[in-house]
Design a protein around this motif. Structure first.
Motif, mmCIF file in Angstrom:
data_model
loop_
_atom_site.group_PDB
_atom_site.id
_atom_site.type_symbol
_atom_site.label_atom_id
_atom_site.label_comp_id
_atom_site.label_asym_id
_atom_site.label_seq_id
_atom_site.Cartn_x
_atom_site.Cartn_y
_atom_site.Cartn_z
ATOM 1 N N GLN A 37 0.716 -1.188 0.096
ATOM 2 C CA GLN A 37 -0.018 0.159 -0.132
ATOM 3 C C GLN A 37 0.891 1.277 0.042
ATOM 4 O O GLN A 37 0.316 2.289 -0.288
ATOM 5 C CB GLN A 37 -1.128 0.028 1.271
ATOM 6 N N TYR A 66 -13.159 -1.863 12.651
ATOM 7 C CA TYR A 66 -13.755 -0.880 11.933
ATOM 8 C C TYR A 66 -15.057 -0.622 12.076
ATOM 9 O O TYR A 66 -15.414 0.507 12.038
ATOM 10 C CB TYR A 66 -13.355 -0.990 10.432
ATOM 11 N N GLU A 125 -5.401 2.177 -1.387
ATOM 12 C CA GLU A 125 -6.487 1.406 -0.727
ATOM 13 C C GLU A 125 -7.215 0.212 -1.564
ATOM 14 O O GLU A 125 -8.247 0.220 -1.912
ATOM 15 C CB GLU A 125 -7.574 2.261 -0.342
ATOM 16 N N TRP A 126 -6.280 -0.629 -2.053
ATOM 17 C CA TRP A 126 -6.663 -1.940 -2.594
ATOM 18 C C TRP A 126 -7.528 -1.381 -3.952
ATOM 19 O O TRP A 126 -7.017 -0.568 -4.746
ATOM 20 C CB TRP A 126 -7.206 -2.871 -1.834
ATOM 21 N N HIS A 177 0.590 -9.641 4.186
ATOM 22 C CA HIS A 177 -0.486 -8.739 4.143
ATOM 23 C C HIS A 177 -1.075 -8.631 2.777
ATOM 24 O O HIS A 177 -0.774 -7.636 1.975
ATOM 25 C CB HIS A 177 -0.158 -7.108 4.582
ATOM 26 N N ASN A 225 -2.210 -11.127 7.977
ATOM 27 C CA ASN A 225 -3.137 -10.116 8.221
ATOM 28 C C ASN A 225 -4.553 -10.298 7.669
ATOM 29 O O ASN A 225 -4.683 -10.971 6.257
ATOM 30 C CB ASN A 225 -2.876 -8.622 7.241
ATOM 31 N N GLU A 226 -5.379 -10.271 8.421
ATOM 32 C CA GLU A 226 -7.257 -10.737 8.162
ATOM 33 C C GLU A 226 -7.296 -11.649 7.179
ATOM 34 O O GLU A 226 -7.677 -11.527 6.095
ATOM 35 C CB GLU A 226 -7.594 -9.305 7.580
ATOM 36 N N TRP A 240 -4.772 2.975 11.864
ATOM 37 C CA TRP A 240 -4.627 2.947 10.561
ATOM 38 C C TRP A 240 -5.023 4.336 9.955
ATOM 39 O O TRP A 240 -6.309 4.757 9.873
ATOM 40 C CB TRP A 240 -5.714 1.736 10.061
ATOM 41 N N PHE A 291 -7.050 7.472 4.453
ATOM 42 C CA PHE A 291 -6.839 7.078 5.924
ATOM 43 C C PHE A 291 -5.809 7.709 6.736
ATOM 44 O O PHE A 291 -5.664 7.443 8.004
ATOM 45 C CB PHE A 291 -6.578 5.579 6.128
ATOM 46 N N GLU A 340 -5.338 -2.544 13.894
ATOM 47 C CA GLU A 340 -5.616 -1.397 13.103
ATOM 48 C C GLU A 340 -7.200 -0.848 13.622
ATOM 49 O O GLU A 340 -8.047 -1.406 14.295
ATOM 50 C CB GLU A 340 -6.179 -1.797 11.738
HETATM 51 C C1 BGC Z 1 -6.613 -3.833 5.866
HETATM 52 C C2 BGC Z 1 -5.768 -2.451 5.413
HETATM 53 C C3 BGC Z 1 -6.753 -1.611 4.691
HETATM 54 C C4 BGC Z 1 -7.769 -1.215 5.819
HETATM 55 C C5 BGC Z 1 -8.815 -0.057 5.318
HETATM 56 C C6 BGC Z 1 -8.015 -3.529 6.533
HETATM 57 O O1 BGC Z 1 -8.679 -4.372 6.300
HETATM 58 O O2 BGC Z 1 -5.947 -4.649 6.772
HETATM 59 O O3 BGC Z 1 -4.912 -3.090 4.354
HETATM 60 O O4 BGC Z 1 -6.211 -0.658 3.986
HETATM 61 O O5 BGC Z 1 -8.336 -2.210 6.163
HETATM 62 O O6 BGC Z 1 -9.818 -0.659 4.526
#
Ligand code: BGC
Length: 392
Positions: free
Chosen positions: A18, A256, A351-352, A112, A156-157, A344, A360, A306
């Protein structure tokens, strides 16, 4: 868990693809090149962290942070099977030494979301052999940096990666298939479990976990909605934890949002609490609920790995941070063993699928000039760290 690093960690997080720029050898870059991202921009150069890491560490330090979460890019370190790039190893070594020289504790993520192209071409996480390839990478990284790193996150996730990659066909490898999903799930669990053992074998003083995206699921109305909500909760929050509980020294919690659930499979935010990104709802109290749940059901120390909100949408990141800290403090008062908090993200970044449009950062980044500017949320985060101090 050895009490070597017992100060509260105040940090910010990033991930390699990223922010670094120049990661042309992984599955995400292929995806981007194929025009699959929305909005402006690709991951190159993004914030060009590869060339700005020293000044970015200073920016982190200027906030009062004493910790930094970043990931090591597998495709950089192992560009082809069995080959280790000396240049990549040097980059991460210098990054870690620069952090240590600034009294900043590194928290290192080993995976990640991105896979080297050669791993993706061999079937990615559906291929059992990927577990061995990943372990070779882990052995290389821990062999090089084990003495300098105490906190490791294997993956990660995995739930986000699996859902978006193998059930919703939204991220690479764009699959929508339950059997293939299950295969990837099994291999990712195995990768974590074996990486946990390997890291402990190589490094006697360390703590190993993974970063888990925890989400609150709430039934919308009916009894059937409730059944569906419970099923979502099991698959999203519980399954991976149950399968890895004996191989965790701590849990990384990425928090989140909350999702409402209606039967059979629909998830959505409360219409009045929409954030305007990724179907998220503004619900900072969920952080408290996740932490309490980890304490009750798993008795694990936690790093909040995060937490944050994008700018320019319906939620104010400053308020979201302040409320989140309030909930985190309450959870700690009630006995939750939280060892650190990572915002985060340090910088606006790629952002993918949403590209560079969703921002962010504690610091705003001009992706052309590479200028960084502190945002109000950065100022408030620094204030919070100063008020609370490192003993939290
Ligand atoms: C991820 C990050 C992503 C962030 C915000 C998380 O799910 O680990 O890579 O940028 O969320 O969407």
């Amino acid at each position: 868990m050895p009490a070597v690093e017992d100060k509260f960690l105040w940090g910010a997080a990033i991930s390699a693809h990223q922010v670094e720029g120049g990661n042309f050898n992984n599955d995400w870059w292929l995806f981007e090149k194929a025009g699959m991202t929305f909005g402006e921009g690709t991951s190159h150069p993004s914030c060009d962290f590869f060339h700005h890491y020293k000044s970015d560490i200073n920016l982190l330090g200027a906030l009062g942070c004493n910790a930094f979460r970043f990931s090591v890019e597998w495709s950089r370190v192992v560009p082809s099977p069995g080959e280790v790039s000396a240049e990549a190893v040097e980059f991460y070594r210098d990054l870690i030494f620069s952090l240590r020289a600034s009294q900043i504790t590194p928290l290192v993520t080993l995976h990640h979301f991105t896979n080297p192209v050669w791993v993706a071409e061999a079937g990615g996480w559906e291929n059992e052999g990927t577990v061995d390839s990943f372990l070779h990478f882990v052995e290389t990284v821990v062999g090089e940096f084990g003495e300098e790193v105490y906190w490791w996150l294997t993956v990660n996730e995995p739930n986000v990666l699996l859902l978006l990659g193998y059930l919703l066909a939204y991220w690479p490898p764009l699959v929508r298939n339950v059997i293939r999903f299950r295969r990837a799930l099994r291999n990712l669990i195995e990768a974590h479990r074996r990486a946990y053992d390997l890291i402990h074998q190589l490094d006697s003083s360390c703590a190993v976990g993974f970063a888990h995206n925890m989400t609150i699921f709430e039934p919308w109305r009916t009894a059937l909605d409730k059944v569906s909500s419970q099923a979502h909760d099991y698959l999203w929050n519980k399954l991976l934890l149950d399968k890895t509980r004996d191989k965790l020294d701590f849990l990384g919690v990425n928090y989140y949002t909350r999702q409402r659930v209606s039967f059979p499979l629909k998830t959505f935010p409360h219409p009045e609490k929409r954030v305007g990104f990724a179907e998220w709802e503004e619900y900072p109290a969920g952080l408290y609920r996740c932490l309490k749940r980890v304490k009750k059901n798993y008795q694990l120390p936690v790093l909040v790995t995060e937490y944050g909100m994008p700018h320019g949408l319906k939620v104010n990141p400053v308020e979201y941070l302040q409320k989140g800290w309030g909930f985190l403090k309450n959870a700690m008062r009630e006995g939750c063993d939280v060892r650190g908090f990572f915002y985060w993200s340090l910088l606006d970044n790629f952002e993918w699928r949403e590209g560079l449009a969703v921002r962010f950062g504690l610091y705003k980044v001009n992706f052309n000039s590479q200028e960084r500017t502190l945002r109000e949320v950065g100022r408030q985060y620094a204030k919070l760290i100063e008020q609370i101090g490192l003993d939290a």
